[in-house]
Design a protein around this motif. Structure first.
Motif, PDB file in Angstrom:
ATOM      1  N   VAL A   3      -2.231  -0.253  -4.830  1.00 46.30           N
ATOM      2  CA  VAL A   3      -1.736   1.017  -4.304  1.00 46.30           C
ATOM      3  C   VAL A   3      -1.882   1.036  -2.781  1.00 46.30           C
ATOM      4  CG1 VAL A   3      -2.280   2.385  -6.354  1.00 46.30           C
ATOM      5  CG2 VAL A   3      -4.009   2.126  -4.595  1.00 46.30           C
ATOM      6  N   ILE A   4      -1.166   1.957  -2.172  1.00 50.52           N
ATOM      7  CA  ILE A   4      -1.300   2.109  -0.719  1.00 50.52           C
ATOM      8  C   ILE A   4      -1.788   3.531  -0.457  1.00 50.52           C
ATOM      9  CG2 ILE A   4      -0.085   2.042   1.496  1.00 50.52           C
ATOM     10  CD1 ILE A   4       2.063   0.301   0.077  1.00 50.52           C
ATOM     11  N   ILE A   5      -2.908   3.623   0.262  1.00 52.89           N
ATOM     12  CA  ILE A   5      -3.386   4.961   0.630  1.00 52.89           C
ATOM     13  C   ILE A   5      -3.397   5.070   2.152  1.00 52.89           C
ATOM     14  CG2 ILE A   5      -5.244   6.642   0.449  1.00 52.89           C
ATOM     15  CD1 ILE A   5      -6.147   5.413  -2.083  1.00 52.89           C
ATOM     16  N   ASP A   6      -2.671   6.036   2.648  1.00 53.60           N
ATOM     17  CA  ASP A   6      -2.526   6.247   4.095  1.00 53.60           C
ATOM     18  C   ASP A   6      -2.266   4.929   4.823  1.00 53.60           C
ATOM     19  OD1 ASP A   6      -2.847   8.925   3.761  1.00 53.60           O
ATOM     20  OD2 ASP A   6      -4.958   8.977   4.337  1.00 53.60           O
ATOM     21  N   GLY A   7      -1.382   4.151   4.253  1.00 52.65           N
ATOM     22  CA  GLY A   7      -0.984   2.902   4.905  1.00 52.65           C
ATOM     23  C   GLY A   7      -1.881   1.717   4.591  1.00 52.65           C
ATOM     24  N   LYS A   8      -3.031   1.955   3.959  1.00 53.43           N
ATOM     25  CA  LYS A   8      -3.936   0.843   3.651  1.00 53.43           C
ATOM     26  C   LYS A   8      -3.656   0.298   2.253  1.00 53.43           C
ATOM     27  CE  LYS A   8      -7.829   2.593   6.302  1.00 53.43           C
ATOM     28  NZ  LYS A   8      -9.161   3.169   6.236  1.00 53.43           N
ATOM     29  N   ASP A   9      -3.528  -1.012   2.148  1.00 53.05           N
ATOM     30  CA  ASP A   9      -3.344  -1.634   0.831  1.00 53.05           C
ATOM     31  C   ASP A   9      -4.672  -1.697   0.096  1.00 53.05           C
ATOM     32  OD1 ASP A   9      -0.586  -2.302   0.884  1.00 53.05           O
ATOM     33  OD2 ASP A   9      -1.079  -3.741   2.466  1.00 53.05           O
ATOM     34  N   VAL A  10      -4.648  -1.297  -1.153  1.00 51.29           N
ATOM     35  CA  VAL A  10      -5.877  -1.332  -1.948  1.00 51.29           C
ATOM     36  C   VAL A  10      -5.573  -2.050  -3.257  1.00 51.29           C
ATOM     37  CG1 VAL A  10      -7.745   0.031  -2.962  1.00 51.29           C
ATOM     38  CG2 VAL A  10      -6.474   0.935  -1.016  1.00 51.29           C
ATOM     39  N   GLU A  11      -6.463  -2.950  -3.642  1.00 52.23           N
ATOM     40  CA  GLU A  11      -6.298  -3.609  -4.936  1.00 52.23           C
ATOM     41  C   GLU A  11      -7.425  -3.192  -5.863  1.00 52.23           C
ATOM     42  OE1 GLU A  11      -4.875  -7.612  -4.321  1.00 52.23           O
ATOM     43  OE2 GLU A  11      -5.012  -7.897  -6.489  1.00 52.23           O
ATOM     44  N   ILE A  59       3.440  16.221  -5.502  1.00 56.83           N
ATOM     45  CA  ILE A  59       2.120  16.612  -5.011  1.00 56.83           C
ATOM     46  C   ILE A  59       1.212  16.776  -6.218  1.00 56.83           C
ATOM     47  CG2 ILE A  59       0.839  18.523  -3.957  1.00 56.83           C
ATOM     48  CD1 ILE A  59       3.005  18.822  -1.932  1.00 56.83           C
ATOM     49  N   ASP A  60       0.034  16.192  -6.145  1.00 54.36           N
ATOM     50  CA  ASP A  60      -0.918  16.360  -7.242  1.00 54.36           C
ATOM     51  C   ASP A  60      -2.326  16.337  -6.654  1.00 54.36           C
ATOM     52  OD1 ASP A  60      -1.861  16.768  -9.766  1.00 54.36           O
ATOM     53  OD2 ASP A  60      -1.039  14.932 -10.647  1.00 54.36           O
ATOM     54  N   THR A  61      -3.289  16.684  -7.480  1.00 49.86           N
ATOM     55  CA  THR A  61      -4.671  16.720  -6.980  1.00 49.86           C
ATOM     56  C   THR A  61      -5.339  15.362  -7.150  1.00 49.86           C
ATOM     57  OG1 THR A  61      -5.117  17.780  -9.106  1.00 49.86           O
ATOM     58  CG2 THR A  61      -5.224  19.158  -7.153  1.00 49.86           C
ATOM     59  N   ALA A  62      -6.031  14.933  -6.087  1.00 58.39           N
ATOM     60  CA  ALA A  62      -6.656  13.612  -6.073  1.00 58.39           C
ATOM     61  C   ALA A  62      -7.824  13.521  -7.048  1.00 58.39           C
ATOM     62  CB  ALA A  62      -7.135  13.280  -4.662  1.00 58.39           C
ATOM     63  N   CYS A  63      -8.428  14.664  -7.371  1.00 57.20           N
ATOM     64  CA  CYS A  63      -9.610  14.622  -8.242  1.00 57.20           C
ATOM     65  C   CYS A  63      -9.246  14.420  -9.709  1.00 57.20           C
ATOM     66  CB  CYS A  63     -10.456  15.882  -8.071  1.00 57.20           C
ATOM     67  SG  CYS A  63      -9.716  17.368  -8.763  1.00 57.20           S
ATOM     68  N   THR A  64      -7.997  14.785 -10.075  1.00 59.38           N
ATOM     69  CA  THR A  64      -7.632  14.669 -11.491  1.00 59.38           C
ATOM     70  C   THR A  64      -6.702  13.486 -11.758  1.00 59.38           C
ATOM     71  OG1 THR A  64      -5.765  16.151 -11.133  1.00 59.38           O
ATOM     72  CG2 THR A  64      -7.789  17.155 -11.952  1.00 59.38           C
ATOM     73  N   ARG A  65      -6.027  13.016 -10.732  1.00 60.94           N
ATOM     74  CA  ARG A  65      -4.981  12.028 -10.956  1.00 60.94           C
ATOM     75  C   ARG A  65      -5.527  10.606 -10.810  1.00 60.94           C
ATOM     76  NH1 ARG A  65       0.715  12.576 -10.653  1.00 60.94           N
ATOM     77  NH2 ARG A  65       1.578  10.674 -11.535  1.00 60.94           N
ATOM     78  N   SER A  66      -5.298   9.797 -11.801  1.00 59.46           N
ATOM     79  CA  SER A  66      -5.713   8.399 -11.721  1.00 59.46           C
ATOM     80  C   SER A  66      -4.657   7.599 -10.978  1.00 59.46           C
ATOM     81  CB  SER A  66      -5.879   7.813 -13.120  1.00 59.46           C
ATOM     82  OG  SER A  66      -6.951   8.451 -13.766  1.00 59.46           O
ATOM     83  N   VAL A  67      -5.097   6.565 -10.297  1.00 63.07           N
ATOM     84  CA  VAL A  67      -4.125   5.736  -9.580  1.00 63.07           C
ATOM     85  C   VAL A  67      -3.303   4.940 -10.592  1.00 63.07           C
ATOM     86  CG1 VAL A  67      -5.282   5.504  -7.369  1.00 63.07           C
ATOM     87  CG2 VAL A  67      -5.929   4.001  -9.239  1.00 63.07           C
ATOM     88  N   GLU A  68      -2.052   4.735 -10.252  1.00 68.25           N
ATOM     89  CA  GLU A  68      -1.185   3.891 -11.069  1.00 68.25           C
ATOM     90  C   GLU A  68      -0.590   2.833 -10.150  1.00 68.25           C
ATOM     91  OE1 GLU A  68       1.668   6.692 -12.804  1.00 68.25           O
ATOM     92  OE2 GLU A  68      -0.057   8.000 -13.108  1.00 68.25           O
ATOM     93  N   ASP A  69      -0.316   1.691 -10.748  1.00 66.92           N
ATOM     94  CA  ASP A  69       0.203   0.580  -9.963  1.00 66.92           C
ATOM     95  C   ASP A  69       1.453   0.991  -9.187  1.00 66.92           C
ATOM     96  OD1 ASP A  69       0.135  -2.057  -9.091  1.00 66.92           O
ATOM     97  OD2 ASP A  69       1.725  -2.608 -10.512  1.00 66.92           O
ATOM     98  N   GLY A  70       1.483   0.645  -7.916  1.00 65.39           N
ATOM     99  CA  GLY A  70       2.671   0.907  -7.116  1.00 65.39           C
ATOM    100  C   GLY A  70       2.682   2.239  -6.393  1.00 65.39           C
ATOM    101  N   MET A  71       1.653   3.052  -6.627  1.00 58.98           N
ATOM    102  CA  MET A  71       1.634   4.367  -5.975  1.00 58.98           C
ATOM    103  C   MET A  71       1.456   4.222  -4.466  1.00 58.98           C
ATOM    104  SD  MET A  71      -0.838   6.923  -8.055  1.00 58.98           S
ATOM    105  CE  MET A  71      -0.274   7.937  -9.403  1.00 58.98           C
ATOM    106  N   GLU A  72       2.218   5.029  -3.740  1.00 62.44           N
ATOM    107  CA  GLU A  72       1.932   5.155  -2.317  1.00 62.44           C
ATOM    108  C   GLU A  72       1.424   6.575  -2.093  1.00 62.44           C
ATOM    109  OE1 GLU A  72       3.956   4.878   2.033  1.00 62.44           O
ATOM    110  OE2 GLU A  72       5.073   4.020   0.368  1.00 62.44           O
ATOM    111  N   ILE A  73       0.188   6.661  -1.595  1.00 64.40           N
ATOM    112  CA  ILE A  73      -0.466   7.967  -1.514  1.00 64.40           C
ATOM    113  C   ILE A  73      -0.697   8.346  -0.052  1.00 64.40           C
ATOM    114  CG2 ILE A  73      -2.553   9.242  -2.139  1.00 64.40           C
ATOM    115  CD1 ILE A  73      -2.717   6.871  -4.395  1.00 64.40           C
ATOM    116  N   LYS A  74      -0.314   9.572   0.265  1.00 68.12           N
ATOM    117  CA  LYS A  74      -0.600  10.074   1.611  1.00 68.12           C
ATOM    118  C   LYS A  74      -1.543  11.261   1.465  1.00 68.12           C
ATOM    119  CE  LYS A  74       3.670   8.500   3.642  1.00 68.12           C
ATOM    120  NZ  LYS A  74       5.079   8.876   3.798  1.00 68.12           N
ATOM    121  N   THR A  75      -2.597  11.263   2.259  1.00 67.70           N
ATOM    122  CA  THR A  75      -3.616  12.303   2.055  1.00 67.70           C
ATOM    123  C   THR A  75      -3.601  13.378   3.132  1.00 67.70           C
ATOM    124  OG1 THR A  75      -5.382  11.270   3.347  1.00 67.70           O
ATOM    125  CG2 THR A  75      -5.119  10.514   1.072  1.00 67.70           C
TER     126      THR A  75
END
Lengths: 254, 613
Positions: A3-11, A59-75
């Motif tokens: 996934v990508i969070i605020d531009g950072k790649d995370v595995e 838009i969803d809440t970060a506390c309830t939503r699990s990451v899924e492959d391919g998500m690009e997340i902006k916080t």
């Protein structure tokens, strides 16, 4: 899973919430109803993030939503910041007197609310107390009552709870300080819930310790490693007793 | 029921029995007709039949809703199929003597076309019915909903028999997918896809749920289907159970629908007696049974996760999705949740095939949709129309237009979650996507028509007031935000609006839509945002000029007597507040300081000499 969070790649190897993953890579997402020791709930909506996956943005809440492959997340997009501020002001108007809440919301740049203050209590109905009481304590003494903006947390029929054990976990996790606990002589008062409990006396020194109902409940739980009589002692006497035991053993061995 | 052959044999036998009693009188027993007095009509008919020794010859059948609630109580006499409306108990003597004994039509009880003034004896020729196309409602008003044999006579449960004996579960799902059926409860999610997700979820235990928690003000589609044809819903649910691999289902129905609950209970027990529910259906190893859960009347329990929480005995509060119920639903097991009308379409798809079903409708919205027509419209009632029909056709051709020669102003579609569409959107072909694009939504199918006398700010306030009191209180934007919007709207309708209020409404509305936890919150702002979009000038008039153009917001209007007053003293006599003075043949005057703005004077004035401004 990538996934990508605020531009950072995370595995990632395992499923985690967006909030957890962000925390691990040092991105702070504001939260209020979330508590690490309790289940995810998603009621305050401060931890909203923008998620893009398969071409859709939501838009969803970060506390309830699990990451899924391919998500690009902006916080922290402009839209999120604005909406968070509005939500923060809605929250602040519910508990205008709460210094604790003001301190948490000041991080979002919110000091005051454009909405008329509601004076009835400092509760923002985040449900932390309800979850703590049910999930961690196992008492389920309090729950939500009423609907809409009139929803509050209370005991059934708003009367002295006969299942509350007076453990104070509710007050401990409350993010606004709406719930207070007062010990006066032989009684513990949780006035917010119209509840009062008798305190037990220390079997050694007679000082008031925990509520009797709490001690009864703890005795019934499986604490095989913990001597039952210790529940009846205050902290100082318990320590004395354990020290003496240890000293006796030490001398015997010698 | 051991086999499809057995069912078909039973059908033939029942059809022969029913033909023997082709002389019958259908009395609509839908809720609309119950409130206009059909029970009394039925009793009077019984005694008239007895008085004329006809009770063995004619059978009285109480049906479900026939649709034309405006003209109730409705009575249809067979075999001639004469359609009588607004029948009162006093009319029954004439009806029995003329129609049954002399075989002469009772002219005064026939429907009269409002334009041609022609009396019409067959309901099929009435515009209200002729422009409709009925699938879900096909049996409503035509069969006795409390008799499973009448349902079987129409081919009922054959789709189930076909599905479980001749089709693989996956084939059933493929058929539903191909038909293009989308959820009729409002969301419009493709039904076949939902079934597929639930089927693919790995678990030994799965559930089927029917969402019958219809709570929109002005909506009575699901209620009418449950009351008029409960077996069709049951059949759809059992087929869904077979398709996804579930052996148990729940119908979550509002306790405020006692007749629907009663008929469902009866239908379930009849289906059990016939072996259409229970073990080894149609001699296969497929077992399925159903239970009813009565809801306590919370609107939010129509949201699927709140509904599931309620069945589990918890407070009806929604949870974040994902996980969706198809992954983790009731008791944590994969669960398929569809609405009443969705299940009602299933047997038709299986019997007639996907191609026939999808031949009706638009590119992305197939089949028909049931709407409940209410508000300022001549023909209040229940209608089923093909997708793609325009709003204009529904309101004018079927609905008969606006009463009292008033101008059309707007139509609220989708209840409190929907939006208000203005006149320029009347030519919009109705489907899921076009409505969403226009700022409204299909919703469950409530259509509330408004005329020129309706204030759009006030109507937005009305719908929001509903949502505010039905919000579960869990998430901040919905519980707090909608209340703050309501405070602003109340201020505006009282003439205390501020210039910045309109922007604030928009701001709050967008944030609530974006950030609320469940569908209730996500759509709560729609009535406000859509009226702000299409009727912004009305909002501005309230805020800037302190006037209500529709003359509906009491604090913003005053009553005035014009020079047309002839001094008849009628208003002086009728005014309940006693604030109108004036002598005969002299212009009257209203003491506006004491006037309660009740509108009685306007209603009674024969010269239209009293106006609001």
């Amino acid at each position: 899973m990538k996934v990508i969070i605020d531009g950072k790649d995370v595995e990632l190897q395992e499923q985690k919430t967006i909030l957890k993953v962000a925390e691990e890579i040092g991105i702070e997402i504001p939260t209020l109803c979330h508590h690490d020791g309790l289940s995810s709930y998603g009621s305050c909506r401060l931890c909203i993030v923008e998620i893009t996956n398969n071409g859709n943005t939501e838009i969803d809440t970060a506390c309830t939503r699990s990451v899924e492959d391919g998500m690009e997340i902006k916080t922290a997009t402009e839209r999120l910041t604005e909406e968070r501020k509005l939500i923060a002001e809605l929250l602040l108007a519910q508990a205008p007197e709460s210094e604790k809440l003001k301190a948490s919301l000041s991080k979002l740049g919110v000091q005051e609310s454009r909405f008329e203050a509601r004076e009835d209590s400092d509760c923002i109905v985040c449900g932390r107390c309800v979850r703590a009481c049910k999930e961690e304590v196992g008492a389920g003494a309090i729950t939500f009552v009423g609907r809409g903006y009139k929803t509050k947390v209370d005991t059934p029929f708003s009367i002295n709870s006969d299942v509350c054990i007076g453990c104070t976990a509710c007050a401990e996790v409350c993010p606004t300080g709406a719930i207070t606990v007062e010990d006066e002589e032989a009684m513990r008062y949780i006035r917010y819930f119209n509840t009062e409990l008798e305190l037990a006396e220390c079997a050694e020194c007679g000082k008031y310790i925990n509520p009797k109902r709490m001690i009864e409940k703890l005795k019934k739980e499986d604490f095989a490693y913990y001597p039952e009589e210790n529940f009846e002692l205050c902290e100082a006497c318990r320590r004395n007793k354990e020290m003496n035991k240890f000293a006796d053993k030490f001398l015997e061995a010698k | 029921m051991k086999s499809l052959v057995e069912l078909k044999e039973l059908k033939e036998k029942v059809q022969i029995d029913l033909e023997k009693t082709e002389k019958k009188i259908l009395v609509c027993g839908g809720t609309g007709c119950v409130s206009s007095g059909c029970k009394e009509v039925q009793e009077a008919l019984s005694s008239e039949l007895a008085a004329n020794d006809l009770e063995d010859e004619y059978k009285i059948v109480e049906t479900g809703c026939h649709g034309f609630c405006e003209k109730g109580p409705l009575v249809i006499v067979y075999p001639e199929e004469v359609f009588y409306c607004k029948v009162s108990p006093e009319d029954t003597k004439e009806l029995v003597e003329e129609q049954l004994l002399k075989e002469e039509v009772v002219e005064k009880l026939l429907y009269q076309d409002p334009v041609s003034k022609e009396s019409i004896s067959s309901y099929r020729d009435i515009a209200f019915y002729s422009a409709q196309q009925q699938t879900a409602l096909a049996n409503c008003g035509h069969i006795d909903p409390e008799d499973i044999e009448e349902y079987i006579a129409t081919g009922g449960y054959e789709a189930l028999g076909k599905a479980v004996t001749e089709m693989e579960a996956q084939e059933v799902i493929d058929e539903v997918k191909e038909a293009g059926l989308r959820g009729r409860g409002g969301g419009g999610f493709p039904t076949g896809l939902k079934w597929q997700f639930t089927r693919d979820a790995e678990n030994d235990t799965k559930y089927i749920i029917c969402n019958a928690d219809e709570g929109d003000p002005g909506a009575f589609m699901d209620r009418s289907i449950l009351e008029g044809d409960p077996h069709k819903v049951l059949e759809g649910m059992i087929i869904a159970g077979y398709a996804i691999g579930a052996d148990k289902g729940y119908i979550y129905v509002r306790a405020e629908y006692p007749l629907a609950v009663k008929r469902l209970k009866k239908a379930i027990s009849q289906a059990r007696e016939r072996g259409l529910l229970g073990e080894n259906l149609f001699g296969t190893d497929f077992d399925f049974d159903l239970h009813i859960k009565a809801g306590a009347g919370a609107f939010v329990c129509g949201e699927e996760t709140a509904l599931i929480a309620s069945i589990e005995g918890k407070r009806g509060m929604p949870q974040s999705r994902p996980p969706y119920p198809s992954q983790e639903g009731l008791w944590g097991k994969p669960t398929n949740v569809n609405n009443v009308e969705t299940y009602s379409n299933i047997s038709t798809i299986i019997t007639n095939g996907a191609d026939e079903f999808s031949s009706v409708g638009t590119e992305d919205s197939k089949g028909t949709k049931v709407f409940a027509l209410a508000g300022k419209i001549n023909n209040t009632g229940l209608v089923e129309v093909p997708m793609g029909i325009t709003m204009k056709e529904i309101i004018y051709d079927i609905g008969g237009g606006i009463p009292n020669d008033k101008e059309f102003k707007a139509v609220q579609i989708g209840g409190p979650s929907g939006g208000c569409l203005p006149e320029e959107k009347l030519d919009l072909p109705i489907d899921y996507d076009s409505l969403t694009d226009a700022g409204a939504m299909m919703g469950s199918g409530g259509l509330v028509v408004m005329d020129e006398g309706t204030c759009m700010v006030d109507i937005a306030r009305f719908f929001l007031d509903f949502t505010v009191s039905e919000s579960c209180g869990k998430c901040t934007p919905c519980s707090e935000g909608t209340q703050r919007m309501l405070e602003i709207l109340e201020r505006i309708t009282q003439g205390k609006g501020k210039e910045e209020d309109l922007d604030e409404l928009e701001n709050l509305g967008k944030t609530i839509t974006d950030t609320s936890l469940c569908g209730l919150g996500k759509t709560a702002s729609n009535p406000v945002l859509s009226t702000l979009n299409y009727f912004r000038d009305e909002y501005e008039a309230h805020v800037n000029d302190r006037t209500c153009p529709a003359g509906a917001c009491k604090p913003l209007i005053e009553y005035h007597v014009t020079d047309d007053c002839s001094g008849c003293t009628k208003c002086v006599d009728e005014c309940p507040a006693d604030v109108i003075s004036g002598e005969k043949k002299e212009k009257h005057a209203i003491d506006r300081t004491e006037c309660t703005k009740c509108g009685v004077c306007i209603d009674v004035c024969p010269f239209d000499a009293i106006i609001k401004k």
